[in-house]
Write a protein that holds these residues in place. Structure first.
Motif, PDB file in Angstrom:
ATOM      1  N   HIS A   1     -18.114 -30.245   4.307  1.00  0.00           N
ATOM      2  CA  HIS A   1     -18.402 -29.072   3.494  1.00  0.00           C
ATOM      3  C   HIS A   1     -18.657 -27.858   4.372  1.00  0.00           C
ATOM      4  O   HIS A   1     -19.220 -27.981   5.462  1.00  0.00           O
ATOM      5  CB  HIS A   1     -19.633 -29.300   2.605  1.00  0.00           C
ATOM      6  N   ASN A   2     -18.247 -26.696   3.887  1.00  0.00           N
ATOM      7  CA  ASN A   2     -18.521 -25.425   4.537  1.00  0.00           C
ATOM      8  C   ASN A   2     -18.960 -24.455   3.450  1.00  0.00           C
ATOM      9  O   ASN A   2     -18.363 -24.438   2.364  1.00  0.00           O
ATOM     10  CB  ASN A   2     -17.258 -24.892   5.241  1.00  0.00           C
ATOM     11  N   PRO A   3     -20.020 -23.659   3.689  1.00  0.00           N
ATOM     12  CA  PRO A   3     -20.501 -22.763   2.628  1.00  0.00           C
ATOM     13  C   PRO A   3     -19.472 -21.737   2.165  1.00  0.00           C
ATOM     14  O   PRO A   3     -19.557 -21.231   1.045  1.00  0.00           O
ATOM     15  CB  PRO A   3     -21.710 -22.071   3.266  1.00  0.00           C
TER      16      PRO A   3
ATOM     17  N   ASP B   1     -24.012 -22.112  -1.570  1.00  0.00           N
ATOM     18  CA  ASP B   1     -25.158 -22.257  -0.691  1.00  0.00           C
ATOM     19  C   ASP B   1     -25.537 -23.734  -0.559  1.00  0.00           C
ATOM     20  O   ASP B   1     -25.391 -24.515  -1.495  1.00  0.00           O
ATOM     21  CB  ASP B   1     -26.337 -21.464  -1.264  1.00  0.00           C
ATOM     22  N   GLY B   2     -26.037 -24.102   0.609  1.00  0.00           N
ATOM     23  CA  GLY B   2     -26.554 -25.446   0.819  1.00  0.00           C
ATOM     24  C   GLY B   2     -25.504 -26.497   1.084  1.00  0.00           C
ATOM     25  O   GLY B   2     -25.847 -27.678   1.251  1.00  0.00           O
ATOM     26  N   GLU B   3     -24.235 -26.128   1.118  1.00  0.00           N
ATOM     27  CA  GLU B   3     -23.166 -27.112   1.309  1.00  0.00           C
ATOM     28  C   GLU B   3     -22.534 -26.918   2.688  1.00  0.00           C
ATOM     29  O   GLU B   3     -21.571 -26.185   2.842  1.00  0.00           O
ATOM     30  CB  GLU B   3     -22.118 -26.996   0.200  1.00  0.00           C
ATOM     31  N   ALA B   4     -23.124 -27.550   3.699  1.00  0.00           N
ATOM     32  CA  ALA B   4     -22.596 -27.474   5.064  1.00  0.00           C
ATOM     33  C   ALA B   4     -22.703 -28.852   5.703  1.00  0.00           C
ATOM     34  O   ALA B   4     -23.708 -29.541   5.542  1.00  0.00           O
ATOM     35  CB  ALA B   4     -23.364 -26.442   5.886  1.00  0.00           C
ATOM     36  N   GLY B   5     -21.668 -29.250   6.401  1.00  0.00           N
ATOM     37  CA  GLY B   5     -21.684 -30.568   7.037  1.00  0.00           C
ATOM     38  C   GLY B   5     -20.294 -30.967   7.458  1.00  0.00           C
ATOM     39  O   GLY B   5     -19.393 -30.123   7.569  1.00  0.00           O
TER      40      GLY B   5
END
Length: 316
Positions: free
Chosen positions: A99-101, A92-96
């Motif tokens: 990063h992908n959840p 959770d919280g790792e998107a950008g």
């Protein structure tokens, strides 16, 4: 949608991984993605969900795995022997951009091996996959202490926090609540890692004992964790340990994690009692987790994780 060539690249990497381990007689297994216990690491946040079925099924709250580590270790304790899993994990919280959840992790364990022996096998796998994609590689092996000394002139194991803060230079960071390991992580991610040459594989071993996670501690002076990380260019792609099989020590580490969570005001995570119940019977072994998307990004020559996913989180 990902470019078709990247979908084919992923399929080829999966086939290469499976062929590599089949040749070495390492068993592919599949373990649950949902568990009654979770990852206590205070720096990793998990997804959770509630099961609405019959109460005999156990705890209704379930945690999506952040890695297959705990069930794989239970299999090792049951006598499965050398094994690996290639599958999806969730954070959770790792998107950008990088990063992908939801992403793919390759994790494997070798019975009777230590961290140094397993690090060599990681390099052998990377060589097969990189050379198969037409990439040539240069390998550099160093210790955590040696890396910081050579790159920044600091002693990562003994220098005070003030010296570490100075080495960060003009990078603006709010110091509130940061501990020694946080400053070391910032130096790695901001001052050292970005400067790794893209055509180089860097193996870093003997981490500070405070960063042991699930690794054994070797009582040098000062003590170090029997842990390694592998970088391809500026990307960390693998993290491995000479695995701890002391249940009492592992419980203490889990409890310290949850104590830190309480301090930070983040939810505690249920400790995996099933793992602790058998950890003492797990054979001496080494294990490693490899982020497949990170490797695919290197092979595809892209800095955007979306390029190597069929559909990124924002389009899923």
């Amino acid at each position: 949608m990902s470019d078709l060539k990247h979908l084919r690249l992923r399929a080829g990497v999966y086939a290469g991984i499976r062929a590599f381990f089949a040749e070495r007689h390492v068993l592919e297994v599949e373990t649950p993605m949902l568990s009654a216990a979770g990852n206590t690491d205070p720096n990793i946040q998990s997804f959770s969900t509630r099961f609405t079925g019959h109460v005999d099924a156990g705890s209704p709250w379930r945690w999506l795995r952040t890695s297959p580590e705990f069930p794989l270790k239970r299999l090792l304790a049951a006598g499965v022997g050398d094994c690996y899993e290639l599958g999806r994990v969730f954070r959770d919280g790792e998107a950008g951009g990088r990063h992908n959840p939801e992403f793919t992790m390759l994790e494997w364990y070798r019975v009777g091996w230590n961290d140094a022996t397993l690090a060599r096998e990681v390099l052998e796998l990377l060589e097969v996959l990189l050379l198969g994609a037409g990439r040539t590689i240069d390998i550099v092996e160093t210790t955590y202490r040696g890396l910081f000394r050579d790159a920044l002139g600091v002693d990562a194991l003994t220098d005070p926090v003030e010296r570490l803060r100075e080495a960060l230079g003009d990078i603006g960071i709010d110091p509130e609540g940061l501990e020694r390991d946080d400053w070391l992580d910032l130096l790695m991610t901001h001052r050292i890692q970005p400067h790794f040459p893209r055509d180089r594989v860097t193996v870093v071993s003997d981490f500070p004992a405070s960063q042991c996670a699930l690794a054994r501690i070797r009582h040098d002076d000062p003590p170090v964790a029997e842990r390694f990380e592998v970088y391809v260019g500026p990307y960390e792609v693998a993290n491995g340990y000479h695995e701890l099989n002391d249940a009492a020590e592992q419980r203490a580490r889990f409890e310290r994690d949850n104590a830190k969570r309480r301090e930070r005001g983040t939810p505690e995570v249920p400790i995996d009692e099933r793992l602790l119940a058998v950890l003492g019977t797990m054979p001496d072994c080494a294990g490693v987790a490899l982020g497949v998307e990170r490797l695919l990004m290197v092979l595809a020559g892209t800095d955007a994780i979306a390029d190597v996913l069929a559909f990124p989180f924002s389009e899923a």
